[in-house]
Design a protein around this motif. Structure first.
Motif, PDB file in Angstrom:
ATOM      1  N   VAL A 101     -25.048  20.359 -29.428  1.00  0.00           N
ATOM      2  CA  VAL A 101     -24.001  19.409 -29.835  1.00  0.00           C
ATOM      3  C   VAL A 101     -23.859  18.305 -28.789  1.00  0.00           C
ATOM      4  CG1 VAL A 101     -21.512  19.143 -30.175  1.00  0.00           C
ATOM      5  CG2 VAL A 101     -22.718  21.028 -31.280  1.00  0.00           C
TER       6      VAL A 101
ATOM      7  N   TRP B 290     -19.294  17.649 -41.328  1.00  0.00           N
ATOM      8  CA  TRP B 290     -20.376  16.751 -40.938  1.00  0.00           C
ATOM      9  C   TRP B 290     -21.092  16.175 -42.147  1.00  0.00           C
ATOM     10  CZ3 TRP B 290     -19.146  15.443 -36.454  1.00  0.00           C
ATOM     11  CH2 TRP B 290     -18.672  16.348 -35.520  1.00  0.00           C
TER      12      TRP B 290
ATOM     13  N   PHE C 287     -25.282  16.959 -35.829  1.00  0.00           N
ATOM     14  CA  PHE C 287     -24.223  17.913 -35.507  1.00  0.00           C
ATOM     15  C   PHE C 287     -24.252  19.097 -36.473  1.00  0.00           C
ATOM     16  CE2 PHE C 287     -21.853  14.150 -33.593  1.00  0.00           C
ATOM     17  CZ  PHE C 287     -22.028  14.578 -32.289  1.00  0.00           C
TER      18      PHE C 287
ATOM     19  N   SER D 158     -24.455  14.321 -29.351  1.00  0.00           N
ATOM     20  CA  SER D 158     -23.345  13.397 -29.098  1.00  0.00           C
ATOM     21  C   SER D 158     -23.825  12.097 -28.459  1.00  0.00           C
ATOM     22  CB  SER D 158     -22.286  14.058 -28.216  1.00  0.00           C
ATOM     23  OG  SER D 158     -22.747  14.212 -26.882  1.00  0.00           O
TER      24      SER D 158
ATOM     25  N   LEU E 209     -15.250  16.852 -32.083  1.00  0.00           N
ATOM     26  CA  LEU E 209     -16.088  17.714 -31.245  1.00  0.00           C
ATOM     27  C   LEU E 209     -15.272  18.761 -30.480  1.00  0.00           C
ATOM     28  CD1 LEU E 209     -18.825  15.235 -29.962  1.00  0.00           C
ATOM     29  CD2 LEU E 209     -18.905  16.844 -31.868  1.00  0.00           C
TER      30      LEU E 209
ATOM     31  N   LEU F 290     -16.026  22.646 -31.078  1.00  0.00           N
ATOM     32  CA  LEU F 290     -16.567  23.404 -29.953  1.00  0.00           C
ATOM     33  C   LEU F 290     -15.615  24.502 -29.468  1.00  0.00           C
ATOM     34  CD1 LEU F 290     -18.147  20.466 -27.930  1.00  0.00           C
ATOM     35  CD2 LEU F 290     -19.389  22.426 -28.851  1.00  0.00           C
TER      36      LEU F 290
ATOM     37  N   ALA G 247     -26.980  21.225 -35.323  1.00  0.00           N
ATOM     38  CA  ALA G 247     -26.722  21.815 -34.004  1.00  0.00           C
ATOM     39  C   ALA G 247     -25.793  23.024 -34.091  1.00  0.00           C
ATOM     40  CB  ALA G 247     -26.128  20.762 -33.072  1.00  0.00           C
ATOM     41  N   VAL G 248     -24.760  22.938 -34.935  1.00  0.00           N
ATOM     42  CA  VAL G 248     -23.815  24.057 -35.010  1.00  0.00           C
ATOM     43  C   VAL G 248     -24.418  25.272 -35.701  1.00  0.00           C
ATOM     44  CG1 VAL G 248     -21.806  22.534 -34.964  1.00  0.00           C
ATOM     45  CG2 VAL G 248     -22.791  23.191 -37.160  1.00  0.00           C
TER      46      VAL G 248
END
Length: 401
Positions: A320, A385, A305, A324, A245, A249, A308-309
């Motif tokens: 994200v 992912w 994930f 988590s 992560l 990020l 989310a990205v």
């Protein structure tokens, strides 16, 4: 298999099942000491000893590998009946590692490697020895809750230690050396407390095992090839908050470093507060089924994930962070069922060797996951992912089968 009765959480009984008050204090002191130094060991090598980052990293990897290679001998030692002695030894070995660290002069990669080796042996030995100790003083679902409680307590201690160390890091190299001294003292106190508990199992004599084998009553070590292979993939989830992560990020999404910090703190708080209640709540179901559910939850989080990205820049980091939480729940379910399943499967006279094999698979997963995660990340979210989701789903299917 029908659901089993859910045990009640009784603090006094849970404390006894976890090894007693002195052992709980020893675990707390040991965890705080570990939190003071382990997250900053690489920094110690670079800032205090003036080693290059690759040199320090290789030394730490050597420590992990040698620690894993020591596990068969640890398993045999446990099967001879040793319990608190092995746990105390794992702490004393780390004292030697920290003393070597303090004695290492600048630019000495060899001595730093030796220090990392002793620290690695202690860190890899502790989980199996601790699980064997708990399995000796507690049984059934009470043992599962005790293992979960110890994990929650250890995570709390690691968090407190890391927080204290972060505050002290403003002092530079002097602060790092001071942290190492405090860590050595913490390990020494924890080892003395653990040794004073004096938990020992009565090993089955070779003659008794031979007679039982002739009568067909001896239980051999279970074949757990699929479970151990699956556990290597499951163990990746433990490094997702710390490695995957932050990597995604900060370096790819260019989000504020605040987000990885928030996620790490949330992960720690959730594990500390929910590990025992979730483990107890799920204890009405078979352990193997719960471990399969953990794989399903982790797979869903990895796919989360991935989604989310793909969201717009402003919402990607918060998304994200939300996903988590689901990943942390998967980690909690996995941690509460995996070791419990192994201790339930293992006959008493080979418990140490079975736990050593399990720790080998966990340690191997933790050792290779940083390289695997950092290698997949540059190839895009689908590779990272999607690869984690596919591997974890396959691992869950192997456990179910």
């Amino acid at each position: 298999m029908p659901p089993t009765t859910r045990p009640q959480i009784r603090p006094r009984a849970l404390l006894h099942a976890s090894g007693g008050p002195r052992y709980a204090v020893a675990l707390t002191v040991d965890a705080i000491g570990t939190g003071l130094l382990r997250p900053f060991l690489l920094l110690y090598g670079v800032m205090v000893l003036r080693l290059s980052a690759p040199e320090a990293g290789i030394a730490m990897t050597v420590g992990i590998v040698v620690g894993l290679l020591s596990m068969p001998a640890v398993g045999r030692w446990l099967d001879r009946g040793a319990r608190s002695t092995v746990v105390a030894a794992s702490m004393l070995v780390r004292v030697l590692g920290v003393v070597l660290l303090l004695a290492t002069p600048e630019d000495s990669a060899e001595l730093f490697t030796m220090a990392a080796l002793f620290l690695g042996v202690g860190n890899q030995t502790w989980p199996a020895a601790h699980a064997a100790l708990v399995a000796t003083v507690a049984h059934g679902r009470e043992r599962d809750a005790a293992l979960a409680a110890a994990r929650a307590l250890r995570n709390a201690g690691l968090g407190v230690g890391a927080l204290l160390a972060t505050v002290c890091l403003a002092g530079g190299t002097t602060a790092l050396r001071s942290l190492a001294v405090v860590t050595a003292l913490a390990y020494l106190v924890a080892a003395a407390l653990t040794w004073s508990v004096r938990v020992h199992a009565r090993p089955a004599s070779p003659a008794a095992v031979a007679v039982a084998a002739e009568d067909g009553r001896a239980e051999s070590a279970p074949r757990m090839g699929a479970l151990l292979a699956a556990n290597v993939i499951y163990a990746f989830c433990l490094n997702v908050p710390e490695i995957a992560l932050p990597l995604v990020l900060v370096t790819q999404m260019h989000a504020s470093p605040m987000w990885p910090a928030v996620i790490f703190v949330a992960n720690t708080v959730l594990v500390v507060t929910l590990q025992v209640p979730v483990t107890v709540l799920l204890s009405r179901f078979p352990r193997r089924s719960v471990l399969v559910v953990a794989g399903a939850v982790l797979t869903a989080s990895y796919l989360g994930f991935l989604a989310a990205v793909s969201i717009g820049h402003d919402w990607a980091a918060p998304a994200v962070a939300v996903v988590s939480v689901l990943c942390t729940f998967g980690e909690i379910i996995y941690a509460g069922s995996a070791t419990a399943l192994v201790t339930a499967l293992a006959p008493a006279h080979v418990l140490g060797r079975v736990l050593a094999r399990f720790q080998l698979s966990t340690g191997f997963g933790l050792a290779v996951s940083p390289a695997a995660l950092t290698a997949l990340a540059p190839h895009g979210p689908v590779a990272l992912w999607g690869g984690l989701a596919a591997g974890t789903l396959l691992a869950a299917c192997a456990v179910a089968a």
